[in-house]
Scaffold this active site. Structure first.
Site, PDB file in Angstrom:
ATOM      1  N   PRO A 137       0.821  -1.225   0.000  1.00 13.30           N
ATOM      2  CA  PRO A 137       0.000   0.000   0.000  1.00 13.30           C
ATOM      3  C   PRO A 137       0.844   1.259   0.000  1.00 13.30           C
ATOM      4  O   PRO A 137       1.902   1.321   0.652  1.00 13.30           O
ATOM      5  CB  PRO A 137      -0.811  -0.138   1.288  1.00 13.30           C
ATOM      6  N   CYS A 138       0.359   2.263  -0.748  1.00 17.01           N
ATOM      7  CA  CYS A 138       1.187   3.448  -0.980  1.00 17.01           C
ATOM      8  C   CYS A 138       0.560   4.739  -0.471  1.00 17.01           C
ATOM      9  O   CYS A 138       1.137   5.802  -0.636  1.00 17.01           O
ATOM     10  CB  CYS A 138       1.438   3.599  -2.488  1.00 17.01           C
ATOM     11  N   GLN A 139      -0.601   4.662   0.187  1.00 16.66           N
ATOM     12  CA  GLN A 139      -1.321   5.894   0.502  1.00 16.66           C
ATOM     13  C   GLN A 139      -0.521   6.862   1.372  1.00 16.66           C
ATOM     14  O   GLN A 139      -0.642   8.084   1.247  1.00 16.66           O
ATOM     15  CB  GLN A 139      -2.649   5.557   1.195  1.00 16.66           C
ATOM     16  N   ILE A 141       2.654   7.281   1.303  1.00 13.20           N
ATOM     17  CA  ILE A 141       3.825   7.760   0.570  1.00 13.20           C
ATOM     18  C   ILE A 141       3.414   8.638  -0.600  1.00 13.20           C
ATOM     19  O   ILE A 141       4.126   9.560  -0.996  1.00 13.20           O
ATOM     20  CB  ILE A 141       4.667   6.561   0.080  1.00 13.20           C
ATOM     21  N   SER A 142       2.234   8.402  -1.155  1.00 14.18           N
ATOM     22  CA  SER A 142       1.758   9.135  -2.324  1.00 14.18           C
ATOM     23  C   SER A 142       1.638  10.626  -2.046  1.00 14.18           C
ATOM     24  O   SER A 142       1.287  11.057  -0.940  1.00 14.18           O
ATOM     25  CB  SER A 142       0.381   8.590  -2.749  1.00 14.18           C
TER      26      SER A 142
END
Length: 358
Positions: A137-139, A141-142
């Protein structure tokens, strides 16, 4: 100079009977039958028949979502008139926490996906696989998220890929995340993630990929962290294949005249324009903008029609084949497509990895 097949066999330390059978079956380019005997040019290299390797390479998939990267690693799909052949990878176990994403995965890829929290399911993984893949999951870091880095609850989940590699000891692993992982603001997170992966004893490299350079009609930056066992050849990233990116008009034009169709996911948000991100209007002669997962209906507008793009159009921009169906409502489908790794990009990654581990 022509020599008898017997002489040729002796010079190569081979059986004369073997040479005769090879000549009869056309393995020699210069072989000639003179009377009842065979002759061959003495300079012809000994023909070695390549051994065909049919064994499939096993894959464990973590944070699988609806199956974008898994489809790419499996191959055997069509997109915009091009066939992406089987890669030789076989996914033997997959895990995803989202019920809706698992429903889509089962419809398109297989029933082997395990629904549940990876923290609870990791001990149920197979004991071995040739490769582990996962888009953690990247939320956090985005640039569209809260930028909490690996201190955020979701982006710290990359540690389960680390743990899985420790348990399984595959030949290679692939971890995918957003391009903003490489931003200066995320340097601490990046260095910690890379240190944890390198501690596994693999050769590890991290590269930024632009999806539009690989036949995906979308400007999407993604990072792939690839680890390969130290007794294997060095991993070389796949080279870009597109000098000229595919435009959204080229990708979507045939859908313009199609009426709404829920089964085909050709449905779209009716939300009015707002100041939120994701409200840009696509430009016909360039690739689409990045498809986002957390846009709450504020997905980009069509380049020529007075509406937002449909979920099928979003899937096209992400390089999903039209045969890939999303048996969910608009919001769940929007989230699944936005979270996915473009299958076409995944396919090129799979083939680059295969060169190393096979």
């Amino acid at each position: 100079m022509l020599v008898s097949l017997t002489e040729y066999a002796q010079s190569h330390g081979k059986s004369g009977d073997t040479m005769r059978r090879m000549a009869e079956n056309g393995y020699f380019k210069t072989a000639k039958k003179i009377g009842r005997n065979w002759a061959v040019e003495n300079t012809e290299p000994y023909p070695v028949k390549a051994r065909k390797i049919n064994k499939e390479l096993s894959v464990i998939s973590l944070f699988s979502g609806c199956g974008g990267m898994d489809l790419g690693f499996s191959g055997n799909f069509d997109f915009l008139g091009k066939h992406y052949a089987k890669t030789g990878f076989n996914i033997i176990w997959a895990n995803e926490i989202s019920t809706a994403a698992c429903k889509t995965y089962r419809k398109n890829l297989g029933n082997y996906i395990i629904e549940g929290d990876i923290a609870n399911e990791i001990n149920a993984m197979p004991k071995y696989a040739d490769i582990i893949i996962g888009g953690f999951p990247c939320q956090d870091i985005s640039i569209n998220g809260k930028m909490l880095g690996i201190n955020g609850k979701r982006s710290s989940l990359y540690t389960y890929i680390v743990e899985a590699v420790k348990k399984v000891q595959p030949k290679a692993f692939v971890a995918e995340n957003v391009g903003s992982l490489l931003l200066k603001k995320n340097i601490d997170s990046y260095e910690r993630i890379m240190a944890d992966f390198k501690s596994l004893g693999y050769n590890v490299r991290c590269d930024l990929y632009h999806a539009e350079e690989y036949g995906v009609p979308q400007t999407r930056e993604r990072v792939f962290i690839v680890g390969t066992r130290k007794d294997l050849p060095t991993f070389t990233p796949p080279l870009p294949v597109c000098n000229k990116p595919i435009t959204v008009k080229e990708a979507l034009q045939d859908l313009e005249s199609i009426e709404e169709n829920k089964e085909f996911s050709h449905i779209w948000s009716k939300a009015n324009a707002s100041t939120d991100q994701g409200n840009r209007k696509m430009i016909a002669n360039r690739p689409g903008y990045t498809i986002r997962a957390e846009c709450h209906g504020n997905i980009q507008f069509h380049y020529s029609l007075p509406r937002r793009i449909s979920m099928r159009e979003a899937a096209r921009i992400q390089s999903f084949p039209d045969s890939f169906l999303f048996p969910c409502g608009l919001r769940d489908t929007e989230r699944q497509i936005g979270n996915a790794v473009p299958p076409v990009l995944g396919w090129y990654m799979a083939n680059a990895i295969k060169k190393v581990i096979q």
